[in-house]
Design a protein around this motif. Structure first.
Motif, PDB file in Angstrom:
ATOM      1  N   ALA A  30       0.820  -1.225   0.000  1.00  0.00           N
ATOM      2  CA  ALA A  30       0.000   0.000   0.000  1.00  0.00           C
ATOM      3  C   ALA A  30       0.845   1.261   0.000  1.00  0.00           C
ATOM      4  O   ALA A  30       0.321   2.366  -0.143  1.00  0.00           O
ATOM      5  CB  ALA A  30      -0.931  -0.010   1.208  1.00  0.00           C
ATOM      6  N   LEU A  32       4.231   1.870  -1.823  1.00  0.00           N
ATOM      7  CA  LEU A  32       5.320   1.403  -2.689  1.00  0.00           C
ATOM      8  C   LEU A  32       6.665   2.095  -2.476  1.00  0.00           C
ATOM      9  O   LEU A  32       7.700   1.443  -2.464  1.00  0.00           O
ATOM     10  CB  LEU A  32       4.932   1.706  -4.129  1.00  0.00           C
ATOM     11  CG  LEU A  32       4.343   0.633  -4.996  1.00  0.00           C
ATOM     12  CD1 LEU A  32       4.051   1.228  -6.356  1.00  0.00           C
ATOM     13  CD2 LEU A  32       5.253  -0.579  -5.097  1.00  0.00           C
ATOM     14  N   GLY A  80      -2.441   6.352  -6.007  1.00  0.00           N
ATOM     15  CA  GLY A  80      -3.684   6.583  -5.270  1.00  0.00           C
ATOM     16  C   GLY A  80      -3.411   6.569  -3.790  1.00  0.00           C
ATOM     17  O   GLY A  80      -2.298   6.284  -3.345  1.00  0.00           O
ATOM     18  N   SER A 107       9.407   8.506   2.343  1.00  0.00           N
ATOM     19  CA  SER A 107      10.596   7.805   1.857  1.00  0.00           C
ATOM     20  C   SER A 107      11.802   8.733   1.984  1.00  0.00           C
ATOM     21  O   SER A 107      11.660   9.955   2.109  1.00  0.00           O
ATOM     22  CB  SER A 107      10.402   7.411   0.389  1.00  0.00           C
ATOM     23  OG  SER A 107      10.305   8.573  -0.406  1.00  0.00           O
TER      24      SER A 107
HETATM   25  C1  LIG Z   1       8.445   4.718   4.009  1.00  0.00           C
HETATM   26  S1  LIG Z   1       7.959   4.975   2.349  1.00  0.00           S
HETATM   27  C2  LIG Z   1       7.777   3.337   1.720  1.00  0.00           C
HETATM   28  C3  LIG Z   1       9.068   2.758   1.237  1.00  0.00           C
HETATM   29  C4  LIG Z   1       8.926   1.412   0.563  1.00  0.00           C
HETATM   30  N1  LIG Z   1       8.462   0.402   1.464  1.00  0.00           N
HETATM   31  C5  LIG Z   1      10.203   0.988  -0.107  1.00  0.00           C
HETATM   32  O1  LIG Z   1      10.615  -0.175   0.065  1.00  0.00           O
HETATM   33  O2  LIG Z   1      10.824   1.793  -0.812  1.00  0.00           O
HETATM   34  C6  LIG Z   1       6.290   5.465   2.508  1.00  0.00           C
HETATM   35  C7  LIG Z   1       5.585   5.711   1.201  1.00  0.00           C
HETATM   36  O3  LIG Z   1       4.185   5.725   1.486  1.00  0.00           O
HETATM   37  C8  LIG Z   1       3.556   6.691   0.700  1.00  0.00           C
HETATM   38  N2  LIG Z   1       2.311   7.065   1.371  1.00  0.00           N
HETATM   39  C9  LIG Z   1       2.183   7.650   2.579  1.00  0.00           C
HETATM   40  N3  LIG Z   1       0.888   7.840   2.873  1.00  0.00           N
HETATM   41  C10 LIG Z   1       0.178   7.320   1.847  1.00  0.00           C
HETATM   42  C11 LIG Z   1      -1.224   7.186   1.587  1.00  0.00           C
HETATM   43  N4  LIG Z   1      -2.131   7.665   2.431  1.00  0.00           N
HETATM   44  N5  LIG Z   1      -1.607   6.577   0.449  1.00  0.00           N
HETATM   45  C12 LIG Z   1      -0.664   6.083  -0.414  1.00  0.00           C
HETATM   46  N6  LIG Z   1       0.668   6.207  -0.235  1.00  0.00           N
HETATM   47  C13 LIG Z   1       1.090   6.802   0.893  1.00  0.00           C
HETATM   48  C14 LIG Z   1       4.571   7.807   0.603  1.00  0.00           C
HETATM   49  O4  LIG Z   1       4.331   8.606  -0.530  1.00  0.00           O
HETATM   50  C15 LIG Z   1       5.891   7.046   0.539  1.00  0.00           C
HETATM   51  O5  LIG Z   1       6.295   6.850  -0.789  1.00  0.00           O
END
Ligand SMILES: C[S@@+](CC[C@H](N)C(=O)[O-])C[C@H]1O[C@@H](n2cnc3c(N)ncnc32)[C@H](O)[C@@H]1O
Length: 309
Positions: A30, A32, A80, A107
């Motif tokens: 959820a 990425l 989304g 990120s």
């Molecule tokens: C900590 S990073 C994830 C890193 C990822 N697990 C990886 O391996 O690179 C968090 C991500 O969640 C997205 N994000 C945060 N809140 C969100 C939401 N409500 N809906 C969708 N994406 C969301 C952010 O844009 C960010 O890219």
């Protein structure tokens, strides 16, 4: 840009161990980001296993799309917000999931992009939107919210005790000139002289603004509900959070209401079986090699089949 420069995923082995129960299943990422967890999940699955990935940040989706291109139609990605995860998955052709991962927060790429204003360490416009289609920037909040609401915001979402003094300084400064950049806000907060650890205070103020701009508490509550609908019985929910407000909300969601009211009534059937009695934290080695992992807390649970364990 190389993959680890975009974002180094945290607790990768722990995520895979808690999330994956069948190598031919459907898994959802959820959040990425740079696609690090998504790639590790796909690497663990067999040829029939598929992944649906979502992020509200267009740059994250486009970066992950090229990173995961070799998986072809086994990786379906979309831009989304996770508050509507189940409908986004349905539009992409996924009606159920065997495991769903949320890796909350921002990120490294977002933090390191000065132009997006996520970090007080770099000067840039005071924006803080994860999706530039969101209607309100942090600058608009800082320059327009009444002093009392600003103080409440910094106290509630930043857990900053000196919120009133900081809000007073912000309002005084914006009376003279608009606060439009991260450096201007950081200087104002520093001048408020709030507390012995100015860096911690700054990161709390920026956290509060980020949470407000992106409606993070609302997104998390709706996202977890949406994930519960999308999960198949026996499916796994894995959430990594980075501060206590998020971790508390996740724990409460997984465990259900603290005390069923009234006491004589039968307890409602558990919706989830808790897999992590205590939150899983990164090892000392991981904290050393990836300092941003230090605050990570992983919780996992399995959706029960019929409300009973
Ligand atoms: C900590 S990073 C994830 C890193 C990822 N697990 C990886 O391996 O690179 C968090 C991500 O969640 C997205 N994000 C945060 N809140 C969100 C939401 N409500 N809906 C969708 N994406 C969301 C952010 O844009 C960010 O890219």
């Amino acid at each position: 840009m190389n993959e680890s420069a975009y974002h180094e995923p945290v607790l990768v082995r722990e995520v895979l161990d808690h999330l994956i129960t069948t190598d031919s299943g459907v898994y959802v990422d959820a959040t990425l980001g740079g696609g690090g967890h998504a790639e590790a999940v796909l690497g663990r699955l067999g040829p029939k296993g598929r992944l649906f990935g979502l992020d509200r940040d267009a740059e994250a989706v486009s970066f992950s799309r090229s990173r995961l291109a070799s998986y072809g139609s086994r990786a379906v990605l979309s831009q989304g917000e996770f508050a509507s995860l189940d409908s986004a998955a349905a539009s992409a052709g996924f009606s159920g999931a065997d495991g769903i991962l949320f890796d909350l927060g921002v990120s490294s790429r977002q933090l390191d992009s000065a132009g997006r204003g996520f970090s007080y360490r770099m000067d840039g416009p005071l924006d803080l939107r994860m999706d530039d289609r969101l209607p309100v920037t942090a600058a608009e909040i800082v320059n327009s919210l009444p002093e009392r609401e600003l103080a409440d915001l910094i106290f509630r979402y930043g857990e900053e005790r000196n919120s009133r003094r900081i809000a007073r300084c912000i309002v005084r400064r914006r009376g003279r000139m608009r606060i439009g950049t991260t450096a201007e806000l950081a200087e104002t907060v520093r001048r408020a002289g709030a507390g012995p650890f100015p860096e911690k205070t700054l990161s709390r103020v920026f956290q509060a603004l980020r949470m407000k701009v992106n409606d993070e508490p609302g997104q998390l509550a709706a996202g977890l509900d949406s994930a519960e609908r999308l999960l198949r019985p026996g499916g796994r929910l894995v959430v990594i959070s980075y501060h206590s407000l998020e971790d508390r909300a996740v724990k409460r969601f997984i465990r259900g209401p603290e005390s069923p009211a009234p006491r004589w009534a039968p307890a409602p059937p558990a919706r989830f079986r808790v897999l992590t009695r205590r939150a899983v934290m990164p090892s000392t080695e991981e904290c050393e090699t990836n300092p941003r992992s230090r605050s990570a807390r992983l919780r996992a649970a399995e959706k029960t089949s019929d409300g009973k364990i």
